[in-house]
Design a protein around this motif. Structure first.
Motif, PDB file in Angstrom:
ATOM      1  N   VAL A  59       0.850  -1.196   0.000  1.00  0.00           N
ATOM      2  CA  VAL A  59       0.000   0.000   0.000  1.00  0.00           C
ATOM      3  C   VAL A  59       0.881   1.240   0.000  1.00  0.00           C
ATOM      4  CG1 VAL A  59      -1.780   1.274   1.229  1.00  0.00           C
ATOM      5  CG2 VAL A  59      -1.833  -1.227   1.210  1.00  0.00           C
ATOM      6  N   LYS A  60       0.654   2.127  -0.958  1.00  0.00           N
ATOM      7  CA  LYS A  60       1.472   3.332  -1.066  1.00  0.00           C
ATOM      8  C   LYS A  60       1.090   4.341   0.018  1.00  0.00           C
ATOM      9  CE  LYS A  60       2.182   2.932  -6.069  1.00  0.00           C
ATOM     10  NZ  LYS A  60       2.014   3.604  -7.386  1.00  0.00           N
ATOM     11  N   HIS A  61       2.086   5.047   0.503  1.00  0.00           N
ATOM     12  CA  HIS A  61       1.839   6.102   1.494  1.00  0.00           C
ATOM     13  C   HIS A  61       2.898   7.185   1.339  1.00  0.00           C
ATOM     14  CE1 HIS A  61       5.166   4.454   3.949  1.00  0.00           C
ATOM     15  NE2 HIS A  61       4.679   3.263   3.624  1.00  0.00           N
ATOM     16  N   SER A  62       2.634   8.332   1.893  1.00  0.00           N
ATOM     17  CA  SER A  62       3.546   9.471   1.776  1.00  0.00           C
ATOM     18  C   SER A  62       3.741  10.113   3.147  1.00  0.00           C
ATOM     19  CB  SER A  62       2.979  10.499   0.789  1.00  0.00           C
ATOM     20  OG  SER A  62       1.702  10.947   1.236  1.00  0.00           O
ATOM     21  N   ARG A  63       4.602  11.094   3.194  1.00  0.00           N
ATOM     22  CA  ARG A  63       4.812  11.816   4.439  1.00  0.00           C
ATOM     23  C   ARG A  63       3.648  12.782   4.660  1.00  0.00           C
ATOM     24  NH1 ARG A  63       8.524  10.123   7.968  1.00  0.00           N
ATOM     25  NH2 ARG A  63       8.823  12.275   8.687  1.00  0.00           N
ATOM     26  N   PRO A  64       3.250  13.009   5.902  1.00  0.00           N
ATOM     27  CA  PRO A  64       2.147  13.944   6.166  1.00  0.00           C
ATOM     28  C   PRO A  64       2.571  15.384   5.909  1.00  0.00           C
ATOM     29  CG  PRO A  64       3.142  13.221   8.220  1.00  0.00           C
ATOM     30  CD  PRO A  64       3.784  12.407   7.137  1.00  0.00           C
ATOM     31  N   ASP A  65       1.599  16.200   5.530  1.00  0.00           N
ATOM     32  CA  ASP A  65       1.889  17.631   5.298  1.00  0.00           C
ATOM     33  C   ASP A  65       2.184  18.329   6.624  1.00  0.00           C
ATOM     34  OD1 ASP A  65       1.362  17.296   2.551  1.00  0.00           O
ATOM     35  OD2 ASP A  65      -0.797  17.522   2.906  1.00  0.00           O
ATOM     36  N   THR A  66       1.421  17.994   7.653  1.00  0.00           N
ATOM     37  CA  THR A  66       1.673  18.510   9.002  1.00  0.00           C
ATOM     38  C   THR A  66       1.569  17.348   9.986  1.00  0.00           C
ATOM     39  OG1 THR A  66      -0.670  19.034   9.442  1.00  0.00           O
ATOM     40  CG2 THR A  66       0.692  20.765   8.417  1.00  0.00           C
ATOM     41  N   PHE A  67       2.231  17.490  11.098  1.00  0.00           N
ATOM     42  CA  PHE A  67       2.227  16.405  12.080  1.00  0.00           C
ATOM     43  C   PHE A  67       2.355  16.987  13.485  1.00  0.00           C
ATOM     44  CE2 PHE A  67       4.330  13.367  14.838  1.00  0.00           C
ATOM     45  CZ  PHE A  67       3.603  12.203  14.625  1.00  0.00           C
ATOM     46  N   LYS A  68       1.519  16.490  14.392  1.00  0.00           N
ATOM     47  CA  LYS A  68       1.584  16.919  15.784  1.00  0.00           C
ATOM     48  C   LYS A  68       1.255  15.730  16.684  1.00  0.00           C
ATOM     49  CE  LYS A  68      -0.618  19.955  19.191  1.00  0.00           C
ATOM     50  NZ  LYS A  68      -1.714  20.941  19.418  1.00  0.00           N
ATOM     51  N   MET A  69       2.101  15.515  17.679  1.00  0.00           N
ATOM     52  CA  MET A  69       1.876  14.411  18.623  1.00  0.00           C
ATOM     53  C   MET A  69       1.452  14.972  19.970  1.00  0.00           C
ATOM     54  SD  MET A  69       4.456  11.405  19.973  1.00  0.00           S
ATOM     55  CE  MET A  69       5.382  12.519  21.044  1.00  0.00           C
ATOM     56  N   THR A  70       0.427  14.375  20.547  1.00  0.00           N
ATOM     57  CA  THR A  70      -0.004  14.719  21.898  1.00  0.00           C
ATOM     58  C   THR A  70       0.288  13.530  22.792  1.00  0.00           C
ATOM     59  OG1 THR A  70      -1.783  16.122  21.034  1.00  0.00           O
ATOM     60  CG2 THR A  70      -1.917  15.460  23.349  1.00  0.00           C
ATOM     61  N   ALA A  71       1.233  13.697  23.717  1.00  0.00           N
ATOM     62  CA  ALA A  71       1.652  12.585  24.577  1.00  0.00           C
ATOM     63  C   ALA A  71       0.473  12.035  25.369  1.00  0.00           C
ATOM     64  CB  ALA A  71       2.752  13.057  25.531  1.00  0.00           C
ATOM     65  N   GLY A  72       0.346  10.720  25.347  1.00  0.00           N
ATOM     66  CA  GLY A  72      -0.726  10.067  26.086  1.00  0.00           C
ATOM     67  C   GLY A  72      -2.060  10.081  25.377  1.00  0.00           C
ATOM     68  N   ARG A  73      -2.128  10.646  24.192  1.00  0.00           N
ATOM     69  CA  ARG A  73      -3.382  10.717  23.446  1.00  0.00           C
ATOM     70  C   ARG A  73      -3.219  10.118  22.053  1.00  0.00           C
ATOM     71  NH1 ARG A  73      -5.180  11.429  27.726  1.00  0.00           N
ATOM     72  NH2 ARG A  73      -6.508  13.112  28.511  1.00  0.00           N
ATOM     73  N   GLY A  74      -2.361  10.714  21.217  1.00  0.00           N
ATOM     74  CA  GLY A  74      -2.196  10.235  19.853  1.00  0.00           C
ATOM     75  C   GLY A  74      -1.573  11.300  18.981  1.00  0.00           C
ATOM     76  N   ILE A  75      -1.898  11.249  17.691  1.00  0.00           N
ATOM     77  CA  ILE A  75      -1.316  12.200  16.751  1.00  0.00           C
ATOM     78  C   ILE A  75      -2.406  12.900  15.933  1.00  0.00           C
ATOM     79  CG2 ILE A  75       0.798  10.844  16.561  1.00  0.00           C
ATOM     80  CD1 ILE A  75      -0.199   9.981  13.742  1.00  0.00           C
ATOM     81  N   GLU A  76      -2.045  14.068  15.429  1.00  0.00           N
ATOM     82  CA  GLU A  76      -2.897  14.822  14.511  1.00  0.00           C
ATOM     83  C   GLU A  76      -2.043  15.160  13.299  1.00  0.00           C
ATOM     84  OE1 GLU A  76      -4.898  19.280  14.280  1.00  0.00           O
ATOM     85  OE2 GLU A  76      -4.754  18.255  16.239  1.00  0.00           O
ATOM     86  N   ALA A  77      -2.541  14.820  12.117  1.00  0.00           N
ATOM     87  CA  ALA A  77      -1.756  15.036  10.902  1.00  0.00           C
ATOM     88  C   ALA A  77      -2.654  15.499   9.765  1.00  0.00           C
ATOM     89  CB  ALA A  77      -1.023  13.756  10.506  1.00  0.00           C
ATOM     90  N   THR A  78      -2.031  16.092   8.785  1.00  0.00           N
ATOM     91  CA  THR A  78      -2.726  16.475   7.555  1.00  0.00           C
ATOM     92  C   THR A  78      -2.175  15.627   6.423  1.00  0.00           C
ATOM     93  OG1 THR A  78      -2.983  18.759   8.338  1.00  0.00           O
ATOM     94  CG2 THR A  78      -3.318  18.356   5.983  1.00  0.00           C
ATOM     95  N   VAL A  79      -3.051  14.847   5.798  1.00  0.00           N
ATOM     96  CA  VAL A  79      -2.648  13.958   4.708  1.00  0.00           C
ATOM     97  C   VAL A  79      -3.484  14.291   3.481  1.00  0.00           C
ATOM     98  CG1 VAL A  79      -2.475  11.570   3.925  1.00  0.00           C
ATOM     99  CG2 VAL A  79      -2.018  12.128   6.322  1.00  0.00           C
ATOM    100  N   ALA A  80      -2.828  14.739   2.424  1.00  0.00           N
ATOM    101  CA  ALA A  80      -3.507  15.093   1.167  1.00  0.00           C
ATOM    102  C   ALA A  80      -4.660  16.065   1.422  1.00  0.00           C
ATOM    103  CB  ALA A  80      -4.001  13.848   0.450  1.00  0.00           C
ATOM    104  N   GLY A  81      -4.455  17.015   2.300  1.00  0.00           N
ATOM    105  CA  GLY A  81      -5.458  18.034   2.584  1.00  0.00           C
ATOM    106  C   GLY A  81      -6.506  17.636   3.601  1.00  0.00           C
ATOM    107  N   SER A  82      -6.479  16.402   4.071  1.00  0.00           N
ATOM    108  CA  SER A  82      -7.465  15.930   5.049  1.00  0.00           C
ATOM    109  C   SER A  82      -6.862  15.909   6.448  1.00  0.00           C
ATOM    110  CB  SER A  82      -7.951  14.521   4.689  1.00  0.00           C
ATOM    111  OG  SER A  82      -8.629  14.528   3.442  1.00  0.00           O
ATOM    112  N   LYS A  83      -7.681  16.298   7.423  1.00  0.00           N
ATOM    113  CA  LYS A  83      -7.241  16.273   8.819  1.00  0.00           C
ATOM    114  C   LYS A  83      -7.478  14.884   9.399  1.00  0.00           C
ATOM    115  CE  LYS A  83      -8.007  18.447  13.330  1.00  0.00           C
ATOM    116  NZ  LYS A  83      -8.801  19.456  14.079  1.00  0.00           N
ATOM    117  N   VAL A  84      -6.415  14.269   9.863  1.00  0.00           N
ATOM    118  CA  VAL A  84      -6.484  12.896  10.370  1.00  0.00           C
ATOM    119  C   VAL A  84      -6.090  12.875  11.838  1.00  0.00           C
ATOM    120  CG1 VAL A  84      -5.623  10.534  10.118  1.00  0.00           C
ATOM    121  CG2 VAL A  84      -5.918  11.980   8.079  1.00  0.00           C
TER     122      VAL A  84
END
Length: 408
Positions: free
Chosen positions: A154-179
């Motif tokens: 499965v193809k994947h790429s690097r996220p446009d933005t990335f933020k980690m919240t310790a003890g919770r998870g991550i927030e990223a922007t992939v191809a314009g979508s907030k994940v």
């Protein structure tokens, strides 16, 4: 490697509290011996007796009492894959009565595998989005999922933005979508509703000890991923040995309460704290230490670093651990596993027994030699021999620590 070299280099730079105390006492003892020598000369008018007093009371054995034991202990532990930052941490280790364990990479092997993937939409697209977002993270779960995607092509790429919240998870922007990728608490805080069928399935996986991460895309639930991580073969035996030594154990994990209970049961740990954030781990350690307990924290990740620093003694896992965890710790377990922990606790206590004996012996030996010198039983030559015998005895007694544990 450079981090380990730095730890080895720093060992000689730090002195234990007992060494510092011994250095201060040695200065006072020099003054005392000069007074005794002067008094001997004034009372006997015999310069040989006074010189002999100075020779036999030189506090060499007293000064050697602690550092020789510390060096021998560090050498013993190095052979077993334990790197010690300084001697003071060994002294503190001898008083530890509680061990707090992280889960992933500490109690478990730290090599999680994807157990189940559930997607609310196209499965391939879901794997691509999640692996793209996770490629910005160094967390073991993130690496496991990226490897899972690669294995399936499965193809994947690097996220446009990335933020980690310790003890919770991550927030990223992939191809314009907030994940968002994280635990149930993170979804709740982001007002993401987890469907009933997903909640029911995740509860079943939690009871098996699985770690679940939920995924949302553009504010809507997208699916979840379940990970499994095998417990280390030596974890339960280590916990049993520590319990036999009178040391309490507690598991600190960010997992759901059911997963935490399952893993604690597998490891033989009676007390566990679930859904821990880095702040929660620090708070738990603070609470226990405020009760007068001496807590040793064992962990491997970035989330464990504050707790490792806060604990009475911090121990990092060298094989699966992060640089920041090793930097925050007092010791590093270079070998993969926890089997060296009981030995570490045992030898630290034995080291302190050797130190106390060395100090008591050296002082008694010196005072006996002074008395014999004042009564002319010893002369300068025999006094020098007696003095050296005391020093050699202390060094030999400390060197026995190099053999500690070989018969076990």
């Amino acid at each position: 490697f450079q981090r380990m070299v730095g730890m080895v280099s720093s060992v000689d730079a730090e002195k234990t509290r007992m060494v510092r105390v011994a250095d201060k006492w040695a200065t006072a003892l020099v003054a005392i011996v000069m007074v005794l020598a002067a008094a001997t000369y004034l009372l006997t008018n015999d310069a040989y007796r006074a010189v002999t007093v100075c020779i036999v009371f030189c506090p060499c054995a007293f000064i050697l009492a602690t550092p020789t034991a510390v060096v021998a202990t560090i050498g013993n532990l190095a052979k077993r894959g334990v790197l010690v930052r300084d001697g003071d941490s060994l002294e503190r280790m001898s008083t530890v009565d509680t061990v707090a364990f992280d889960k992933t990479g500490t109690i478990t092997e730290g090599r999680p595998k994807v157990l189940e993937v559930y997607s609310a939409g196209d499965n391939t697209e879901f794997i691509s989005v999640v692996s793209s977002a996770e490629s910005g993270s160094e967390h073991p779960l993130a690496k496991a999922f990226v490897s899972f995607a690669d294995e399936r092509g499965v193809k994947h790429s690097r996220p446009d933005t990335f933020k980690m919240t310790a003890g919770r998870g991550i927030e990223a922007t992939v191809a314009g979508s907030k994940v968002l990728i994280g635990n149930a608490r993170m979804m709740e805080e982001a007002a993401i509703t987890i469907p009933a069928y997903a909640s029911e399935r995740s509860e079943g996986l939690y009871s098996q000890g699985s770690t679940i991460v939920f995924v949302s895309k553009d504010g809507a639930f997208a699916g979840f991923v379940a990970f499994s991580d095998s417990i280390r073969p030596t974890s339960r035996d280590t916990v049993n040995q520590l319990s036999f030594m009178g040391i309490g154990c507690v598991l600190l994990t960010g997992d759901n309460v059911r997963a935490a209970a399952h893993m604690a049961s597998e490891a033989g740990i009676g007390e566990y704290i679930s859904e821990c954030t880095p702040e929660t781990k620090v708070s738990v350690i603070e609470d226990k230490q405020s009760e007068g307990r001496k807590v040793c924290m064992v962990g491997d990740g970035v989330n464990d670093a504050p707790a490792l620093k806060k604990a009475w003694v911090g121990i990092a896992m060298g094989s699966t651990g992060t640089d920041i965890a090793a930097d925050a710790s007092d010791m590093v377990l270079v070998k993969d596993g926890l089997e060296s922990l009981p030995h570490l606790f045992g030898i630290s206590k034995e080291m302190m027994r050797k130190v106390r004996f060395n100090i008591a012996f050296s002082m008694s030996w010196n005072f006996l030699a002074v008395a014999l010198s004042m009564f002319a039983v010893l002369n300068p030559v025999t006094g020098a021999l007696v003095h050296n015998v005391g020093s050699v005895a202390v060094v030999v007694n400390s060197a026995l620590l190099l053999m500690y544990g070989k018969r076990k």
